[in-house]
Design an enzyme around this catalytic site. Structure first.
Site, PDB file in Angstrom:
ATOM      1  N   ILE A 177      15.479  -3.805  17.267  1.00 22.05           N
ATOM      2  CA  ILE A 177      14.872  -4.487  16.115  1.00 22.05           C
ATOM      3  C   ILE A 177      14.044  -5.659  16.638  1.00 22.05           C
ATOM      4  O   ILE A 177      14.571  -6.574  17.275  1.00 22.05           O
ATOM      5  CB  ILE A 177      15.980  -4.974  15.157  1.00 22.05           C
ATOM      6  CG1 ILE A 177      16.728  -3.765  14.578  1.00 22.05           C
ATOM      7  CG2 ILE A 177      15.408  -5.847  14.052  1.00 22.05           C
ATOM      8  CD1 ILE A 177      15.926  -2.860  13.680  1.00 22.05           C
ATOM      9  N   LYS A 194      11.867   1.663  17.116  1.00 23.85           N
ATOM     10  CA  LYS A 194      11.416   2.800  16.315  1.00 23.85           C
ATOM     11  C   LYS A 194      10.848   2.250  15.007  1.00 23.85           C
ATOM     12  O   LYS A 194      11.255   1.169  14.572  1.00 23.85           O
ATOM     13  CB  LYS A 194      12.589   3.736  15.995  1.00 23.85           C
ATOM     14  CG  LYS A 194      13.229   4.382  17.220  1.00 23.85           C
ATOM     15  CD  LYS A 194      14.424   5.244  16.813  1.00 23.85           C
ATOM     16  CE  LYS A 194      15.038   5.927  18.039  1.00 23.85           C
ATOM     17  NZ  LYS A 194      16.253   6.707  17.686  1.00 23.85           N
ATOM     18  N   GLY A 195       9.967   3.018  14.398  1.00 24.23           N
ATOM     19  CA  GLY A 195       9.356   2.559  13.147  1.00 24.23           C
ATOM     20  C   GLY A 195      10.393   2.458  12.037  1.00 24.23           C
ATOM     21  O   GLY A 195      11.303   3.271  11.941  1.00 24.23           O
ATOM     22  N   GLY A 249       0.826  -1.206   0.000  1.00 18.82           N
ATOM     23  CA  GLY A 249       0.000   0.000   0.000  1.00 18.82           C
ATOM     24  C   GLY A 249       0.859   1.254   0.000  1.00 18.82           C
ATOM     25  O   GLY A 249       0.567   2.208  -0.695  1.00 18.82           O
ATOM     26  N   PHE A 250       1.904   1.254   0.833  1.00 15.55           N
ATOM     27  CA  PHE A 250       2.872   2.355   0.904  1.00 15.55           C
ATOM     28  C   PHE A 250       2.233   3.687   1.308  1.00 15.55           C
ATOM     29  O   PHE A 250       2.815   4.744   1.080  1.00 15.55           O
ATOM     30  CB  PHE A 250       3.607   2.526  -0.427  1.00 15.55           C
ATOM     31  CG  PHE A 250       4.233   1.259  -0.937  1.00 15.55           C
ATOM     32  CD1 PHE A 250       5.254   0.653  -0.223  1.00 15.55           C
ATOM     33  CD2 PHE A 250       3.793   0.672  -2.104  1.00 15.55           C
ATOM     34  CE1 PHE A 250       5.828  -0.517  -0.688  1.00 15.55           C
ATOM     35  CE2 PHE A 250       4.365  -0.507  -2.568  1.00 15.55           C
ATOM     36  CZ  PHE A 250       5.387  -1.096  -1.864  1.00 15.55           C
ATOM     37  N   GLY A 282       2.945   1.558  13.352  1.00 18.05           N
ATOM     38  CA  GLY A 282       2.166   0.349  13.653  1.00 18.05           C
ATOM     39  C   GLY A 282       2.714  -0.433  14.829  1.00 18.05           C
ATOM     40  O   GLY A 282       2.028  -0.644  15.834  1.00 18.05           O
ATOM     41  N   GLY A 324       9.333   1.277   8.638  1.00 17.36           N
ATOM     42  CA  GLY A 324       8.710   1.061   7.337  1.00 17.36           C
ATOM     43  C   GLY A 324       9.101   2.101   6.301  1.00 17.36           C
ATOM     44  O   GLY A 324       9.021   1.843   5.098  1.00 17.36           O
ATOM     45  N   GLU A 325       9.487   3.289   6.744  1.00 15.73           N
ATOM     46  CA  GLU A 325       9.675   4.377   5.794  1.00 15.73           C
ATOM     47  C   GLU A 325      11.098   4.904   5.684  1.00 15.73           C
ATOM     48  O   GLU A 325      11.498   5.418   4.636  1.00 15.73           O
ATOM     49  CB  GLU A 325       8.683   5.502   6.133  1.00 15.73           C
ATOM     50  CG  GLU A 325       7.277   5.009   5.845  1.00 15.73           C
ATOM     51  CD  GLU A 325       6.156   5.854   6.429  1.00 15.73           C
ATOM     52  OE1 GLU A 325       5.636   6.700   5.698  1.00 15.73           O
ATOM     53  OE2 GLU A 325       5.792   5.642   7.598  1.00 15.73           O
ATOM     54  N   ASN A 370      12.289  -7.908  14.897  1.00 22.25           N
ATOM     55  CA  ASN A 370      12.528  -9.134  14.131  1.00 22.25           C
ATOM     56  C   ASN A 370      13.468  -8.790  12.976  1.00 22.25           C
ATOM     57  O   ASN A 370      13.090  -8.060  12.054  1.00 22.25           O
ATOM     58  CB  ASN A 370      11.192  -9.681  13.596  1.00 22.25           C
ATOM     59  CG  ASN A 370      11.364 -10.940  12.763  1.00 22.25           C
ATOM     60  OD1 ASN A 370      12.331 -11.089  12.028  1.00 22.25           O
ATOM     61  ND2 ASN A 370      10.410 -11.849  12.876  1.00 22.25           N
TER      62      ASN A 370
HETATM   63 MO1  MOS Z   1       2.885   5.473   5.145  1.00 20.39          MO
HETATM   64  S1  MOS Z   1       2.956   6.818   3.574  1.00 20.39           S
HETATM   65  O1  MOS Z   1       2.679   6.565   6.432  1.00 20.39           O
HETATM   66  O2  MOS Z   1       1.517   4.502   4.929  1.00 20.39           O
END
Ligand code: MOS
Length: 691
Positions: free
Chosen positions: A577, A649-650, A232-233, A500, A652-653, A579
């Protein structure tokens, strides 16, 4: 701080729990959830950029065998709430951008629906329009805030300071479209006044609240289900028109499920995109390379019907210790689709200009680009004055440099037909946790079940939430089951903003604590406890970010200008981390997307017609396996005690942030050509290559 979990399951590279279901094709995605006798919809899109439809004729379309209905603005049900103009589809005849949905065909098969949609005849009235972002657009305006809630402009100190060494350049990033493997799909069923949606979404709960509001329903009459997503990004972080369209269609055929999948081409106008940006960056430094001033002024676009203001200058505010700083954002309101979230909104485009400018400054000063960054490392957040909860940028730069072999870097090296060079850039992303999630923990037959309406974009939530629960309960991870992706489960915030794990994980830990308090270590069948994400007291005391350093080695063909990224290495400091398997995958994925942004991705909008002409994967180029050579991501051993019980810390980005600048900086070192406009394509290199 006490309250950090003792990591036992946390930190283990467990393989994905959802892996077997996905690779055997048994994981039900939104469009594939088995149902009886579904109908299929296909949207009809406007072929003009601005105006209105005067007449829509479905005579030919409706004559096709298997067509059940053509819904148009003249026939569609009125929605209860039309405040969000992007979602207020089929409510009026106005066309605010090319590709706006002006009709919806409902048929017995997807092929019939698509064929019929092509036969719909529309008569338009056209208005003049503007679809091109230009830096001196007379209509530029200052939005009240930028995404999600930052000040639009900032200014501190004396910006007229004259510095010994300066950089004043303009950089641009292109328009980009999210292209998750799974398109935006929704299946809708109205039954007995209850609307069930199987929707490919990063947040079942926000789809529920938005749809309930749009249709004027109490939230408990809407259920949203999404156990699996194919990416989804950010483009599935908030509902788009497809969700409303499917629900509208289903309402006309109670008891029958209705399926809608946007085509790849439709995703280029209906699912959001990253705005193009024009960034003027001005740096002033003393002879030792200490920044005296830093200015960043951004021009970007939004749509006529709904504002989205990308926070492009936000990272420039906190990154380096410049006494005098100013940032601004100005928007052009254009007749184009609505921009939205794409992996690291703000930081991703906003670290291109400044990190390329830092490279230019280093060159002007004759200092190493790593040293320049080290010299400008702030002791506290320059913007807020708060200490960082943890900030290991310098360590990332140094460790990464060692692993990459930065010290043997030589400029303009030639290897046969290749010009070889390397570059570095910094990465940053906020480490946040959102309030408003809760989790339930239930015990039965020797096993613990964790329930939370979270989403797994492919990021690893299925796998890591049980790891967190196991440590919080002090039980083996294989005695923990997990249920996610359903509004029948406890409320969960969006899988977005890299929040998340921190948000849902905190709720899971809180629920585990309540469970243990209530039942001790020897619970009985049916025991259960629920708790929500606690308030984070450290929010106002610390500035919280993850950091990283990215190193690129590129090879540029001296004759053709072809760019190959032969090595791309990232070293990150992103808390503990949870995982390493799923984490590495996130970082590598982000870096690959950054490589893609550097060299390939570019939504080419034709200003004469107002649409993206390369609206498919044949012409919108995304990095593939062949583009990725030696790609590595690693991390420092960091545990941040101030963020959440996991110390994480997150992630994903942050991997996408800084990549494009590292590559552009490497291309400059290899060729002497400074490309300030992404993507770095042959035409921008060829005129400057050494003869
Ligand atoms: Mo990301 S662009 O915060 O789903």
């Amino acid at each position: 701080m006490t309250g950090l979990l003792e990591p036992r399951a946390i930190g283990r590279g467990l393989t994905r729990r959802d892996g077997p279901a996905k690779v055997t094709g048994t994981a039900p995605y939104a469009y594939e959830h088995p149902v009886e006798a579904p109908l299929y919809c296909h949207p009809v899109q406007a072929s003009i950029a601005r105006g209105r439809c005067l007449r829509i004729s479905g005579v030919e379309a409706e004559a096709l065998d298997g067509v059940r209905a053509l819904i148009t603005p003249f026939t569609a049900e009125r929605l209860a709430d039309t405040d969000d103009a992007e979602l207020a589809v089929l409510q009026d005849c106005e066309i605010p951008f090319r590709g706006r949905v002006i009709g919806l065909v409902l048929a017995e098969s997807s092929e019939t629906a698509r064929h019929a949609a092509e036969l719909v005849d529309v008569e338009y009235e056209t208005d003049p329009f503007a679809a091109e972002l230009i830096v001196d657009d007379p209509g530029l305006y200052q939005p009240e805030k930028v995404n999600p809630n930052f000040p639009t402009d900032t200014s501190e100190g004396d910006l007229d300071t004259a510095s010994a060494v300066t950089v004043d350049q303009t950089y641009t990033t292109a328009m980009y479209h999210n292209n998750p493997l799974e398109p935006h799909t929704t299946m809708a069923l109205w039954d007995d006044g209850v609307l069930t949606l199987w929707d490919s979404t990063q947040s079942v709960h926000s789809v529920r609240s938005t749809v309930a509001k749009t249709f004027g329903l109490p939230a408990d009459r809407v259920r949203v289900i999404c156990p699996y997503l194919g990416g989804g990004f950010g483009s599935k972080g908030m509902p788009h028109a497809n969700v409303v369209l499917a629900a509208l269609a289903a309402r006309t055929v109670p008891g029958r499920p209705v399926k809608l999948a946007l085509t790849r081409q439709q995703m280029f106008s209906l699912a959001g995109y990253r705005t193009p940006t024009i960034q003027r960056v001005r740096l002033g430094a003393d002879r030792d390379g200490r920044l005296e001033s830093l200015r960043m002024d951004v021009v970007e676009q939004t749509s006529r019907i709904k504002e989205f203001a990308e926070q492009t200058a936000a990272p420039a505010r906190m990154m380096y210790a410049a006494r005098n700083r100013s940032t601004s954002h100005r928007l052009a309101r254009l007749d184009v689709p609505v921009p939205s979230w794409m992996r690291a909104p703000g930081e991703c485009p906003g670290m291109f200009g400044p990190e390329a400018a830092m490279d230019e400054l280093a060159e002007a000063l004759g200092v190493d680009p790593i040293d320049l960054r080290v010299r400008n490392e702030p002791e506290r957040d320059p913007e807020t004055g708060l200490p960082f909860s943890s900030r290991h940028l310098v360590e990332c730069l140094r460790t990464g440099a060692e692993r990459f072999g930065w010290s043997s870097r030589r400029g303009g090296r030639r290897d046969g037909p290749w010009l070889v060079g390397s570059g570095v850039a910094a990465s940053v992303y906020p480490a946040k946790r959102m309030p408003g999630s809760s989790a339930t923990i239930r015990f039965g037959k020797g096993r613990y079940a964790v329930e939370i309406g979270a989403a797994d974009l492919g990021t690893g939530a299925w796998t890591i939430l049980p790891q967190i629960a196991a440590d919080a309960l002090d039980v083996p991870v294989d005695s923990v089951d997990i249920r996610i992706g359903d509004t029948d489960l406890p409320q969960a915030t969006v899988a977005g903003g890299s929040t998340g794990t921190a948000s849902w994980g905190s709720a899971v830990v809180a629920a585990a604590e309540v469970f243990r308090d209530k039942y001790g270590t020897d619970p009985g069948d049916g025991d259960e406890a629920q708790a929500g994400t606690p308030k984070k007291p450290a929010d106002k005391q610390y500035s919280m970010y993850g950091f990283g350093a990215q190193f690129a080695e590129v090879r540029v063909d001296a004759d053709t200008g072809e760019v190959r990224v032969s090595r791309l290495h990232g070293t990150f400091a992103v808390g503990r981390i949870v995982n390493p398997v799923t984490a590495r995958s996130q970082l590598l994925g982000g870096m690959t997307m950054g490589l893609s942004m550097a060299l390939h991705e570019n939504s080419v909008l034709d200003p004469r017609f107002g649409h993206v002409v390369n609206h498919d994967l044949a012409e919108y180029h995304i990095a593939t396996n062949a583009d990725v050579e030696d790609l590595r991501a690693d991390w420092l051993d960091e545990t941040d005690p101030h963020l959440n019980p996991m110390g994480s810390k997150g992630i994903g980005e942050i991997g996408i942030v800084g990549t494009a600048a590292a590559i552009a900086n490497a291309v400059h070192q290899a060729t002497g050509v400074r490309v300030r406009d992404l993507p770095i394509t042959l035409d921008k290199l060829l005129p400057g290559l050494p003869r």
